[in-house]
Design an enzyme around this catalytic site. Structure first.
Site, PDB file in Angstrom:
ATOM      1  N   ASN A 231      10.711  -3.986   5.836  1.00 31.23           N
ATOM      2  CA  ASN A 231      11.587  -4.867   5.053  1.00 31.23           C
ATOM      3  C   ASN A 231      11.614  -6.261   5.670  1.00 31.23           C
ATOM      4  OD1 ASN A 231      12.158  -2.516   3.733  1.00 31.23           O
ATOM      5  ND2 ASN A 231      14.322  -2.471   4.239  1.00 31.23           N
TER       6      ASN A 231
ATOM      7  N   HIS B 156       6.823  -6.951   9.022  1.00 31.25           N
ATOM      8  CA  HIS B 156       6.370  -7.925   8.022  1.00 31.25           C
ATOM      9  C   HIS B 156       7.158  -9.229   8.087  1.00 31.25           C
ATOM     10  CE1 HIS B 156       4.463  -4.512   5.397  1.00 31.25           C
ATOM     11  NE2 HIS B 156       3.818  -4.739   6.524  1.00 31.25           N
TER      12      HIS B 156
ATOM     13  N   GLU C 191       8.483  11.311  -3.054  1.00 32.14           N
ATOM     14  CA  GLU C 191       7.140  11.824  -3.320  1.00 32.14           C
ATOM     15  C   GLU C 191       6.562  12.485  -2.077  1.00 32.14           C
ATOM     16  OE1 GLU C 191       5.955  11.366  -6.350  1.00 32.14           O
ATOM     17  OE2 GLU C 191       7.559  10.000  -6.994  1.00 32.14           O
TER      18      GLU C 191
END
Ligand SMILES: [Zn+2]
Length: 154
Positions: free
Chosen positions: A5, A22, A121
């Site tokens: 994030n 990041h 997932e």
């Protein structure tokens, strides 16, 4: 805490030591990255838009990783070292497809840590993890906190 994030949410939630793989949208650096660590308040009195680097006069940009750019070396080095040294890794809400971040859970597995993946997932991280908790982090994490507290109290 290792995050992809850039929004500072972990710091706002109270996490003290956050490794931002990041970068951060709340920090700025000059265009070629020579001078870093500026924050918006540094330019409060400046009329020039967009603001320029106080040290070299170059345009400023957000201190985030754009597509095609390398991750900050110190951040990924530290994240890899912590991954290889941890006892338990909780992986929450990542697609597990953006490298080198996606390799961090695998480093932990190889080093013998217990890896818990929380994800809607079943992806590559879930396959490598010791425990897969299927669902949204916002639903699974509070349940996990309750379960750990009950375990510690009992
Ligand atoms: Zn500069």
């Amino acid at each position: 805490m290792v995050t992809q994030n850039i929004d500072g949410l972990h710091q706002r939630a109270g996490s003290g030591d956050v490794i931002e793989l990041h970068g951060s949208m709340f920090r700025f650096k000059c265009l070629h990255g020579e001078h870093t660590g500026f924050v918006l308040d540094d330019f409060a009195g400046q009329n020039e838009k967009p603001p320029r680097c106080p040290q070299c006069g170059e345009l400023l940009r957000p201190d985030v990783v754009w597509f095609g750019e390398a991750l900050p070396g110190d951040a990924i080095d530290r994240a890899q070292a912590l991954s290889a040294a941890c006892d338990v890794m909780l992986v929450v809400g990542t697609s597990g497809v953006v490298y080198p971040a996606a390799a961090l859970p695998l480093l932990a597995v190889e080093a013998g840590a217990t890896v818990i993946d929380v994800n809607p997932e079943r992806d590559a991280v879930a396959t490598a993890a010791d425990i897969f908790l299927q669902g949204q982090g916002a639903e699974v994490l509070p349940q996990l906190v309750v379960a750990v507290r009950e375990h510690l109290a009992g």
